[in-house]
Enzyme design. Sequence first.
Site, PDB file in Angstrom:
ATOM      1  N   LYS A 188      20.386  -8.787 -32.361  1.00  0.00           N
ATOM      2  CA  LYS A 188      19.585  -9.909 -31.883  1.00  0.00           C
ATOM      3  C   LYS A 188      18.653 -10.383 -32.990  1.00  0.00           C
ATOM      4  CE  LYS A 188      18.079  -9.390 -27.662  1.00  0.00           C
ATOM      5  NZ  LYS A 188      17.237  -8.644 -26.712  1.00  0.00           N
TER       6      LYS A 188
ATOM      7  N   ARG B  77      10.919  -7.820 -27.874  1.00  0.00           N
ATOM      8  CA  ARG B  77      12.332  -7.721 -27.491  1.00  0.00           C
ATOM      9  C   ARG B  77      13.042  -6.593 -28.226  1.00  0.00           C
ATOM     10  NH1 ARG B  77      14.661 -13.593 -28.587  1.00  0.00           N
ATOM     11  NH2 ARG B  77      16.116 -13.043 -26.921  1.00  0.00           N
TER      12      ARG B  77
ATOM     13  N   GLY C  93      21.371  -5.296 -21.421  1.00  0.00           N
ATOM     14  CA  GLY C  93      20.544  -4.844 -20.307  1.00  0.00           C
ATOM     15  C   GLY C  93      20.148  -3.376 -20.357  1.00  0.00           C
TER      16      GLY C  93
ATOM     17  N   MET D 170      18.330  -1.739 -22.769  1.00  0.00           N
ATOM     18  CA  MET D 170      16.984  -1.469 -23.265  1.00  0.00           C
ATOM     19  C   MET D 170      16.033  -2.527 -22.736  1.00  0.00           C
ATOM     20  SD  MET D 170      17.755  -0.136 -27.042  1.00  0.00           S
ATOM     21  CE  MET D 170      18.682  -1.554 -27.480  1.00  0.00           C
TER      22      MET D 170
ATOM     23  N   ARG E 123      24.953 -14.480 -30.183  1.00  0.00           N
ATOM     24  CA  ARG E 123      25.739 -13.300 -30.575  1.00  0.00           C
ATOM     25  C   ARG E 123      27.199 -13.605 -30.283  1.00  0.00           C
ATOM     26  NH1 ARG E 123      23.472  -9.560 -25.636  1.00  0.00           N
ATOM     27  NH2 ARG E 123      24.236 -10.861 -23.977  1.00  0.00           N
TER      28      ARG E 123
ATOM     29  N   HIS F 268      24.488  -9.176 -14.548  1.00  0.00           N
ATOM     30  CA  HIS F 268      24.767  -7.844 -15.097  1.00  0.00           C
ATOM     31  C   HIS F 268      26.147  -7.360 -14.689  1.00  0.00           C
ATOM     32  CE1 HIS F 268      24.568  -3.406 -15.003  1.00  0.00           C
ATOM     33  NE2 HIS F 268      24.015  -3.594 -16.180  1.00  0.00           N
TER      34      HIS F 268
ATOM     35  N   SER G  77      61.620  13.512 -34.081  1.00  0.00           N
ATOM     36  CA  SER G  77      60.611  12.829 -33.283  1.00  0.00           C
ATOM     37  C   SER G  77      59.493  13.815 -32.994  1.00  0.00           C
ATOM     38  CB  SER G  77      61.223  12.315 -31.971  1.00  0.00           C
ATOM     39  OG  SER G  77      60.213  11.723 -31.188  1.00  0.00           O
TER      40      SER G  77
ATOM     41  N   CYS H 186      56.785  10.789 -30.146  1.00  0.00           N
ATOM     42  CA  CYS H 186      56.934  10.457 -28.729  1.00  0.00           C
ATOM     43  C   CYS H 186      55.914  11.168 -27.856  1.00  0.00           C
ATOM     44  CB  CYS H 186      58.355  10.730 -28.250  1.00  0.00           C
ATOM     45  SG  CYS H 186      58.822  12.465 -28.374  1.00  0.00           S
TER      46      CYS H 186
ATOM     47  N   TYR I 256      58.687   4.776 -36.361  1.00  0.00           N
ATOM     48  CA  TYR I 256      58.295   4.149 -35.094  1.00  0.00           C
ATOM     49  C   TYR I 256      57.373   5.049 -34.292  1.00  0.00           C
ATOM     50  CZ  TYR I 256      61.574   7.259 -32.727  1.00  0.00           C
ATOM     51  OH  TYR I 256      62.201   8.369 -32.242  1.00  0.00           O
TER      52      TYR I 256
HETATM   53  C1  PEP Z   1      55.565  16.449 -26.630  1.00  0.00           C
HETATM   54  O1  PEP Z   1      55.462  17.668 -26.573  1.00  0.00           O
HETATM   55  O2  PEP Z   1      54.817  15.752 -27.330  1.00  0.00           O
HETATM   56  C2  PEP Z   1      56.564  15.736 -25.832  1.00  0.00           C
HETATM   57  C3  PEP Z   1      56.740  14.449 -25.967  1.00  0.00           C
HETATM   58  O3  PEP Z   1      57.247  16.455 -24.920  1.00  0.00           O
HETATM   59  P1  PEP Z   1      56.667  16.889 -23.512  1.00  0.00           P
HETATM   60  O4  PEP Z   1      55.383  16.168 -23.310  1.00  0.00           O
HETATM   61  O5  PEP Z   1      57.686  16.522 -22.507  1.00  0.00           O
HETATM   62  O6  PEP Z   1      56.499  18.358 -23.677  1.00  0.00           O
END
Ligand code: PEP
Length: 916
Positions: free
Chosen positions: A29, A99, A108, A110, A372, A488, A797, A864, A884
């Site tokens: 501010k 202020r 809101g 402070m 702001r 708010h 993976s 994954c 990926y």
């Molecule tokens: C993991 O272990 O990261 C995975 C993807 O397999 P799960 O969560 O099924 O054990």
Amino acid sequence: MARVHPEIYFFGAGVAEGRADMRELLGGKGANLHEMASLKLPVPPGFTISTAVCNYFYAHGNRYPKGLKEGVAKSVARIEKALGRRFGDAANPLLVSVRSGARVSMPGMMDTVLNLGLTDKTVVGLEAVSQNPRFAWDSYRRFCQMYGDVVLKLKPENKNDRDPFEEIIERKKAARGVTEDVDLSADDLKELVAEFRELIRARCGHDVPQDPWEQLWAAIGAVFESWNNDRAIVYRKINNIPGDWGTAVSVQSMVFGNLGTDCATGVAFTRDPATGEKGIYGEFLPNAQGEDVVAGIRTPRSISKAAGRAMAHRQGMSEADRRAHQATLEESFPQVYGELLKIAARLERHFRDMQDMEFTVERSRLFMLQTRNGKRTAAAAVRCAVEMAQEKLIDKRAALMRVEPVQLEQLLHPQLDPKAAKKTIARGLPASPGAVAGEAVFSADEAVAVAGAGRKVILVRVETSPEDIHGMQVAEGILTQRGGMTSHAAVVARGMGKCCVAGCSEIEIDYAAGALSANGAVIRRGEYLTLDGTTGEVIEGRVPTVDPAMSAYFKKFLEWADGERKLGVRANADTPHDAKVAREFGAEGIGLCRTEHMFFDPERIDAVREMILAENAEQRARALAKILPMQREDFIGILREMEGLPVTIRLLDPPLHEFLPKEDAEVRELAAKIGVDPARLKQVRDSLVEFNPMLGHRGSRLGISFPEIYQAQARAILEAAAELRAKGVRAIPEIMLPLIGEKREFEVLAGEIREVAKELAAENHNRPGAYTIGTMIEVPRACILAEQIGEVAEFFSFGTNDLTQMTYGLSRDDSARFLGDYIERGIYKKDPFAQLDPEGVGELMRIGIEGGRKANRKLKIGICGEHGGDPESVKLCHRLGLDYVSCSPYRVPVARLAAAQAAIEERKAKREFKDV
Ligand code: PEP
Ligand code: MG
């Protein structure tokens, strides 16, 4: 003029000792007040005491650094000189506001004190100068109220009681038979001042000081102290704001929006914070002071005529009524409106972002009190980013950096099913979008308790205040009876990405009874209600919702992200429906299909159990023969949805006992159903019990002990692919082995799968076409020996859920109980199951990637684990050079944006282009 003190910065009256980029010292501010002053915009003069003083204050038992007292006195003198008024002068007094303002906005949380400098003596001077006794006494009563609240910390005696000062005002209004505070006379206000001071004396044992300097220092101290009030601490925790940043204090000369009908105060955005649509948007109140607009005490009016008309139309108000009671700023103050438009455009161009401004009109003169970057919904953030890039206000990369990836999930939130029946009982302001249902609760503490028991709640309040923040945090949605689009509740809910219906005056709330009523309907505590934050509807009961459609802006924005990112984005999906959703959100394949989820289907679990109970390979094969066609159908469904894209299917992973009933009664029931001896079933179940199931007979170890299981699954996958291929559908299956920790283990299992493929070909079936066999990397040993494994596996993976579990030696199922202690005590920064640990787990990944690629330069590597949808983890995956990430379908857009931001950050660090 020279600076008066190293930690004090003056602004206004043609001077600006600070700049916008000094927010660390001056607070957001403060820094922007200085910037506006340097742009020669109409900013009332004042000075900012830096955050360094706040930190000094805390480190030295609430004392101030040397010379600060003198510096403040000199700075006040500077304001006096600029305005020709004196602080504490009985004839023509200078009044100031004190202020708060931290580095990042904490709306809101402070405190602020207005009208400081008023005493029994100076109020007389103010009466004379303003020629408006009502105004003078209104200002004095506001000062006493704020001083009592902020400095003396006079709060309601019971949590759910109203503010004690507001109660006195309500009583006065009732006694005078008026409904609006503006209808109270000067004498009424004089009485209020006396009553407020009586309350303060009774509760605090002393009066409001009559020395303005004493007032000023008490207020400065209180504002510094407000950095560490409970709600600010909770807010910082939720938003990851460090406690050692501190707040700055700006002391600024007052301008008045409550001097008469030629005065006003308001807030305005340069774009609509709910939708992002360009154009001035906001609310104001004639003859009022700043806090009135956000406090929801009176219903504010629209700034522009168009918005005013739309609002009146929604409320069913006639045009004549609107003009009489709800005239807009554009209509009541056309000149000010024109000037505000110009300033708004200038500020937006200057800051290159949507601005949220506070202004006051004093005797038809416009003053800017704050600007702001405006908080906005995710939809607005995306639209603003896209349109600002199209307007060439910013470039595309800057646009991509403007949106927090996690915000995007909001856009994928459900909407009410248009086909569902619903009974709308009231309508309020559509303050923050989405549709949610939950049990009605009437206090923040109740919200926390009920949500803690795993139930969904809607927090219903007359109006919310920063004290409600913990309840708002756990609620599905928020409903308030009072307050506008900038109240708010509205502002905070939008920031949290939560559905909110605000200012719903058709409802009546009875806190004592725990019920709300509206147009004859009553919803009691614990009963369900549904909110639609896009239309403002309040609906009885629970209405089904449907998945949202992506807007054109959202699509364009993600297209831009795709143009920048290097990481691929896939989804974890186990059903054709999830695969379809994922593809719509832009998934470029399935990175993990967990086949065990299909086994839990009630129609097949018995066949699975039969397989587990088999006493020899032959019996097992018979049971598997029942499962195989069902699995083939599953895979056909998913591979078809993902036609042309890779689908990684993981073979059975969890320990087998997970498929058997736990209770003895269930064992007896199942034994009767599948015709086995209950004693044997019980014995098998008991024999499968392990001390450490997550380190036990699971993953590829199942395939080693029971080769038929993996062979049957592999056959189902390959047959599915073959069948689709025969129909001209391009299926790309990738078979993935879980929990591999040894090259030979992989070789044995992969060998058996290849045998199945050969058999299939020999049976003269349709040929399965191309398929690959790869592995999850989720045991630390696999990372270390990745070079060996990479010689035989066709892809990797990272299963970072298990990898984190095993790297830390922390059970992923049980550690939530104590991980909080580690985070609270600052030992871990983040829950390592939510955000990848870059130093430990990340290092193992680096070793795994290096090893794998040494063996096979082209090895495809992804992730994954759950981390694949967390923006910071996605950025780490980019830096590690993965191909990926794979995450839940709803987080695919989040990952696309995070991946783009990672690429932009990397290129920025290499100075490939100018700062964005
Ligand atoms: C993991 O272990 O990261 C995975 C993807 O397999 P799960 O969560 O099924 O054990
Ligand atoms: Mg795993």
